[in-house]
Design a protein around this motif. Structure first.
Motif, PDB file in Angstrom:
ATOM      1  N   PHE A 154      36.853  22.412  42.161  1.00 47.50           N
ATOM      2  CA  PHE A 154      38.302  20.745  42.207  1.00 47.50           C
ATOM      3  C   PHE A 154      38.360  21.175  40.888  1.00 47.50           C
ATOM      4  O   PHE A 154      38.467  21.973  40.002  1.00 47.50           O
ATOM      5  N   GLY A 155      39.298  20.562  39.940  1.00 46.96           N
ATOM      6  CA  GLY A 155      40.168  20.109  38.684  1.00 46.96           C
ATOM      7  C   GLY A 155      41.715  20.355  38.825  1.00 46.96           C
ATOM      8  O   GLY A 155      41.827  20.153  40.167  1.00 46.96           O
ATOM      9  N   SER A 156      41.537  21.035  38.336  1.00 49.06           N
ATOM     10  CA  SER A 156      43.017  21.574  38.174  1.00 49.06           C
ATOM     11  C   SER A 156      43.618  22.482  37.928  1.00 49.06           C
ATOM     12  O   SER A 156      42.435  23.446  38.597  1.00 49.06           O
ATOM     13  N   LYS A 157      45.227  22.647  38.405  1.00 52.19           N
ATOM     14  CA  LYS A 157      45.624  24.172  38.216  1.00 52.19           C
ATOM     15  C   LYS A 157      44.758  25.176  37.491  1.00 52.19           C
ATOM     16  O   LYS A 157      44.808  26.247  38.037  1.00 52.19           O
ATOM     17  N   GLU A 158      45.125  25.208  36.588  1.00 54.46           N
ATOM     18  CA  GLU A 158      44.385  26.092  35.754  1.00 54.46           C
ATOM     19  C   GLU A 158      42.684  26.350  35.533  1.00 54.46           C
ATOM     20  O   GLU A 158      42.601  27.489  34.861  1.00 54.46           O
ATOM     21  N   HIS A 159      42.248  25.517  35.897  1.00 55.02           N
ATOM     22  CA  HIS A 159      40.682  25.989  36.383  1.00 55.02           C
ATOM     23  C   HIS A 159      40.952  26.130  37.952  1.00 55.02           C
ATOM     24  O   HIS A 159      39.660  26.459  38.474  1.00 55.02           O
ATOM     25  N   ARG A 160      41.705  26.983  38.516  1.00 54.74           N
ATOM     26  CA  ARG A 160      41.710  27.410  40.274  1.00 54.74           C
ATOM     27  C   ARG A 160      41.540  26.021  40.525  1.00 54.74           C
ATOM     28  O   ARG A 160      41.547  26.472  42.059  1.00 54.74           O
ATOM     29  N   ALA A 161      41.956  24.979  41.258  1.00 56.98           N
ATOM     30  CA  ALA A 161      41.554  24.247  42.047  1.00 56.98           C
ATOM     31  C   ALA A 161      42.413  24.593  43.357  1.00 56.98           C
ATOM     32  O   ALA A 161      43.164  24.873  43.305  1.00 56.98           O
ATOM     33  N   GLY A 162      41.497  24.755  44.315  1.00 53.84           N
ATOM     34  CA  GLY A 162      42.123  24.625  45.325  1.00 53.84           C
ATOM     35  C   GLY A 162      41.972  25.891  46.357  1.00 53.84           C
ATOM     36  O   GLY A 162      42.498  26.710  47.011  1.00 53.84           O
ATOM     37  N   VAL A 163      41.100  26.793  45.236  1.00 53.20           N
ATOM     38  CA  VAL A 163      40.778  28.180  45.525  1.00 53.20           C
ATOM     39  C   VAL A 163      39.487  28.563  45.448  1.00 53.20           C
ATOM     40  O   VAL A 163      38.269  28.045  44.616  1.00 53.20           O
ATOM     41  N   ARG A 164      38.843  29.330  46.206  1.00 53.54           N
ATOM     42  CA  ARG A 164      37.393  28.855  46.717  1.00 53.54           C
ATOM     43  C   ARG A 164      36.735  30.531  45.875  1.00 53.54           C
ATOM     44  O   ARG A 164      37.732  30.521  44.978  1.00 53.54           O
ATOM     45  N   GLY A 165      35.747  29.519  45.463  1.00 50.81           N
ATOM     46  CA  GLY A 165      35.031  30.637  44.213  1.00 50.81           C
ATOM     47  C   GLY A 165      35.277  32.440  44.889  1.00 50.81           C
ATOM     48  O   GLY A 165      35.500  33.024  43.606  1.00 50.81           O
ATOM     49  N   PHE A 166      34.664  32.849  46.357  1.00 46.90           N
ATOM     50  CA  PHE A 166      34.539  34.059  45.534  1.00 46.90           C
ATOM     51  C   PHE A 166      35.950  35.184  46.059  1.00 46.90           C
ATOM     52  O   PHE A 166      35.756  35.885  45.163  1.00 46.90           O
ATOM     53  N   HIS A 167      37.172  33.699  45.787  1.00 47.64           N
ATOM     54  CA  HIS A 167      38.110  34.333  45.528  1.00 47.64           C
ATOM     55  C   HIS A 167      38.718  34.724  44.006  1.00 47.64           C
ATOM     56  O   HIS A 167      39.089  35.901  43.659  1.00 47.64           O
TER      57      HIS A 167
END
Length: 365
Positions: A50-63
């Motif tokens: 979750f969060g903003s783009k700078e916190h990698r929102a939408g990216v899976r943890g293992f990625h």
């Protein structure tokens, strides 16, 4: 004796982020981890952040873990795996075991990013095969692709309990129910809504009375709790399950910080005893920094930011970054951490962290 500028203990999100910040400005950094693979908890997290783009929102943890590892390789960070640390010495030497040999690594700075361990819960039958931590179940399904059981009871409605329940269903298990001793769900509503939509009942103000079974878990008896946290007579329910997962919080892994003589304070909302530290993540022992769950249990995004902060502070202390540039970088990191520590869950941790820093011996931001 081997030498390095910065020794980072722990190759999870905080440790890798710290190492990257040091190496990015030309520092020599060595990461040491007892596990066979780097990345820590990230490689168990198949859900999107979750969060903003700078916190990698939408990216899976293992990625995110893969991205961090790619960056460490690009920067030639030395990563030593299967290497448990057994000692830290006052002269900043790290003792660890690698290839069945004891090795000493002399460093100028140490960053401890050892993470946290799952809390246990004792009840009749808790030692039966089939009772495990939620993190263990998550490792089995997401890392080793092994289903721990077919019918699961989850204890604890924090984010870990909610997320792992959903991931167990994705892996093919039937989550029979989730129980929570408190009168309300402890994690994010969005996670709770997902498993409720999937038909999983959530029983708040309930706990385990006992687990039944001869050689393994066969069923579990749960009971309702009143406003004084006492069992309500006659409210018992029997659930047929073969697996019980426990998600009742984490405790920071602080043993190495204790060995170094760091001063501690007990903060319940951060998981227990945590080392005092300043705004640079430096402990009361000069040259020893912490990052991630050892400084208080939070989310992986916050752990990475703390790693960046500790790495930047180390780089400044070593003369790899000038003071003005370091000040600007640290200000940006603090802004991102404050953004992560907003809302009903983060605000309490922000206040606890601010109080903890206020109790430290000071430091320059």
């Amino acid at each position: 004796m081997k030498t390095t500028q910065v020794a980072v203990i722990g190759a999870g999100p905080a440790g890798l982020a710290a190492a990257i910040e040091v190496a990015r400005v030309g520092g020599k950094v060595t990461v040491i981890d007892e596990n066979a693979k780097p990345g820590g908890q990230l490689f168990k997290q198949i859900h999107k952040f979750f969060g903003s783009k700078e916190h990698r929102a939408g990216v899976r943890g293992f990625h995110i873990g893969e991205q961090l590892l790619a960056e460490t390789r690009r920067l030639d960070v030395e990563v030593l795996l299967d290497s448990p640390v057994y000692a830290l010495f006052p002269d900043m030497t790290v003792g660890y075991v690698h290839d069945q040999k004891e090795v000493c690594l002399k460093s100028e700075k140490i960053i401890i990013a050892a993470g946290a361990a799952e809390n246990a819960l004792a009840f009749p039958g808790s030692t039966l095969p089939g009772v495990m931590g939620a993190g263990a179940a998550q490792t089995m399904i997401n890392v080793h692709r092994v289903l721990p059981g077919k019918k699961v009871l989850m204890i604890g409605s924090g984010n870990v309990g909610l997320i792992v329940s959903y991931q167990l269903m994705q892996a093919g298990a039937d989550v029979v129910a989730l129980i929570e001793a408190a009168p309300q769900i402890g994690g994010y509503g969005v996670h709770a809504a997902k498993i409720r939509r999937a038909g999983v009942p959530i029983y708040v103000s309930h706990t385990v009375k006992k687990v039944l079974g001869e050689q393994q878990v066969e069923s579990v008896e749960i009971v309702e709790l009143d406003s004084q946290w006492q069992p309500v007579a006659g409210s018992e329910k029997i659930l047929t399950v073969d697996t019980v997962c426990i998600a009742v919080g984490l405790t920071p892994l602080t043993e190495l910080a204790w060995l170094m003589g760091c001063e501690f304070v007990f903060v319940s909302s951060l998981g227990g005893h945590v080392p005092k530290h300043d705004r640079n993540m430096e402990t009361t022992v000069p040259g020893v920094y912490i990052a991630g769950d050892i400084s208080g249990v939070e989310e992986a995004s916050t752990a990475m930011e703390e790693g960046r902060l500790a790495g930047t502070a180390c780089a400044e202390a070593l003369g790899l970054l000038d003071r003005e540039r370091a000040r600007d970088l640290k200000a940006l990191i603090w802004d991102r951490m404050h953004a992560l520590r907003t809302g009903p869950f983060g605000e309490g941790r922000r206040k606890a962290k601010d109080q903890l820093i206020g109790l430290s011996m000071g430091g320059q931001a």
